[in-house]
Design a protein around this motif. Structure first.
Motif, short mmCIF file in Angstrom:
data_model
loop_
_atom_site.label_atom_id
_atom_site.label_comp_id
_atom_site.label_asym_id
_atom_site.label_seq_id
_atom_site.Cartn_x
_atom_site.Cartn_y
_atom_site.Cartn_z
N TYR A 99 3.16 37.98 -46.64
CA TYR A 99 3.30 37.75 -45.20
C TYR A 99 4.71 38.10 -44.73
CZ TYR A 99 -1.25 35.59 -44.47
OH TYR A 99 -2.61 35.38 -44.34
N HIS A 134 -6.91 34.46 -46.88
CA HIS A 134 -6.71 35.18 -45.62
C HIS A 134 -7.93 35.05 -44.72
CE1 HIS A 134 -6.40 38.95 -43.11
NE2 HIS A 134 -5.20 38.44 -42.96
N LYS A 136 -10.10 32.64 -44.79
CA LYS A 136 -10.16 31.24 -44.34
C LYS A 136 -9.20 31.00 -43.19
CE LYS A 136 -10.66 26.73 -46.56
NZ LYS A 136 -10.50 25.98 -47.83
N GLN A 137 -8.02 31.61 -43.27
CA GLN A 137 -7.02 31.46 -42.22
C GLN A 137 -7.51 32.09 -40.91
OE1 GLN A 137 -3.17 32.90 -43.31
NE2 GLN A 137 -2.17 32.09 -41.51
N ILE A 138 -8.15 33.25 -41.02
CA ILE A 138 -8.70 33.90 -39.83
C ILE A 138 -9.76 33.01 -39.17
CG2 ILE A 138 -10.08 35.85 -39.01
CD1 ILE A 138 -8.74 37.52 -41.21
N GLU A 139 -10.63 32.45 -40.01
CA GLU A 139 -11.72 31.62 -39.47
C GLU A 139 -11.18 30.35 -38.84
OE1 GLU A 139 -14.16 31.08 -42.85
OE2 GLU A 139 -15.11 33.06 -42.72
N SER A 140 -10.14 29.74 -39.43
CA SER A 140 -9.62 28.49 -38.89
C SER A 140 -8.80 28.71 -37.62
CB SER A 140 -8.78 27.78 -39.94
OG SER A 140 -7.65 28.57 -40.28
N LYS A 141 -8.07 29.80 -37.57
CA LYS A 141 -7.22 30.07 -36.40
C LYS A 141 -7.89 30.96 -35.37
CE LYS A 141 -2.80 29.53 -38.82
NZ LYS A 141 -1.51 30.17 -39.17
N ARG A 142 -9.02 31.56 -35.78
CA ARG A 142 -9.79 32.42 -34.89
C ARG A 142 -8.98 33.63 -34.39
NH1 ARG A 142 -14.59 30.22 -33.77
NH2 ARG A 142 -14.85 27.99 -34.12
N TYR A 143 -8.09 34.10 -35.21
CA TYR A 143 -7.41 35.37 -34.91
C TYR A 143 -6.99 35.99 -36.23
CZ TYR A 143 -2.78 33.43 -35.99
OH TYR A 143 -1.69 32.89 -36.62
N GLN A 144 -6.72 37.28 -36.20
CA GLN A 144 -6.36 38.01 -37.41
C GLN A 144 -4.90 38.43 -37.32
OE1 GLN A 144 -9.37 40.63 -38.67
NE2 GLN A 144 -8.20 41.58 -40.29
N ASP A 145 -4.06 37.90 -38.22
CA ASP A 145 -2.64 38.18 -38.16
C ASP A 145 -2.31 39.59 -38.62
OD1 ASP A 145 -3.47 37.53 -40.67
OD2 ASP A 145 -2.03 35.93 -40.99
#
Length: 350
Positions: A99, A134, A136-145
């Protein structure tokens, strides 16, 4: 003798001047022992090949990698507590570095790079875990970093490493109480007092290593906790790398053509196993291929093909060894260049 803890091959000046070029971060995760300088010739060859590929002229490639925690080769770089890092800590450490590298490129170029992960040996296991986290993070935050578009797994040790020929031996030895401490102490007592230049020549002579590998191995032997960390991590690998632990967030699932733009990582995974790899049990490898993959050469996406979403799994038809980064960097880099070209093509087509 000291070595670098990170490698970064940047786009050439001519490519950086192209205003519409797409930035790509190819982030490599090493095997154990986790010193990234072992891969310097591999990085260099891959960088040259990618920049010379006509179909990729609109791409800026950043090829990066970091040593694992605990493999610092100077007292100044080593962590103050000298705490050993198991597999879970190494995953978190590499994830944080990934990251940070994405942010560095974003700030330097003004655009977010698309990411392709590479992993060697246990680095392939870490690669799959990073994909899972990654997603899981997209699904929880509802955006793709950032857009994680593919992965190349080289000589992957991702299931039941302790059942492999070398794993059976290593597992038995590492389960002896205090074995890692005793082994590292013996190495230190025998080899640490030897001057670096003499030890380097001994390593080259006895191990028949090329220059880059001999210098890196010498630095490992003389590092503050490198030998101990390598053995500690190896024991953790034997204990943790067992059953296939991933679900659809890594392996993917069938989707209608054109609907899986955010899931292209699943269909763009390439696994490359050695035909005679002492760190991989053939039975567990073949079971994984039957259950999860396509045993074919990598083909470009054709929406008429069945199960195109499955990762590609390839067994080498030659005799490239597990430790390819010692003497076979150029051969593997040529294969990886082709796979990266196809990953980019497939992602753009979806």
């Amino acid at each position: 003798m000291e070595t670098r803890t990170a490698l970064h091959y940047r786009p050439s000046a001519g490519r950086r001047s192209k205003p519409d070029a797409q930035e790509y971060l190819i982030f490599h995760i090493p095997g154990n022992p986790g010193l990234i300088p072992f891969y310097d010739p591999f990085f260099s060859t891959l960088h040259t090949l990618l920049e010379a590929t006509s179909a990729l002229q609109a791409c800026n490639f950043h090829i990066c990698g970091h040593s694992f925690a605990g493999f610092e080769t100077s007292v100044q770089d080593a962590p103050g507590s000298a705490e050993l890092a198991g597999l879970e800590k190494q995953i978190a450490y590499i994830e944080e570095l990934l990251y940070a590298r994405v942010d560095d490129i974003r700030h330097a170029t003004g655009s977010t790079p698309k990411v392709i992960l590479m992993g060697h040996s246990v680095g392939a296991y870490i690669l799959l875990e990073i994909i899972r986290r990654h997603r899981k993070q997209i699904e929880s935050k509802r955006y793709q970093d950032f857009d994680l578009i593919g992965g190349v797994l080289l000589f992957p040790t991702i299931t039941h490493i302790a059942r492999s020929p070398s794993g059976i031996v290593a597992s038995a030895l590492l389960r002896i109480p205090g074995s890692a401490l005793i082994a590292s102490a013996i190495v230190k007592c025998l080899l640490y007092p030897i001057p670096s230049n003499i030890l380097y020549h001994l390593v080259r002579l006895i191990m028949r290593f090329p220059e880059h590998a001999a210098r890196t191995a010498t630095a490992l032997i003389q590092s503050p906790i490198g030998i101990k960390e390598a053995l500690y991590l190896a024991k953790d690998e034997m204990d943790m790398i067992t059953d296939d632990k991933w679900g659809e967030e890594v392996w993917g699932a069938a989707t209608e053509p054109g609907t899986n733009k955010g899931d292209t990582i699943n269909s763009n995974l390439v696994f490359f196993w050695g035909s005679h790899d002492a760190w991989v049990a053939r039975k567990t490898r073949d079971e994984l291929i039957r259950a999860r993959g396509l045993r074919t050469s990598l083909k470009r996406v054709d929406s008429t093909l069945e199960e195109e979403w499955k990762p590609t799994m390839i067994i080498d038809d030659g005799r490239i060894p597990h430790g390819f980064c010692l003497k076979h960097s150029e051969t593997v880099a040529e294969k990886v260049r082709d796979w990266i070209e196809d990953i980019i093509y497939n992602h753009d087509e979806i």
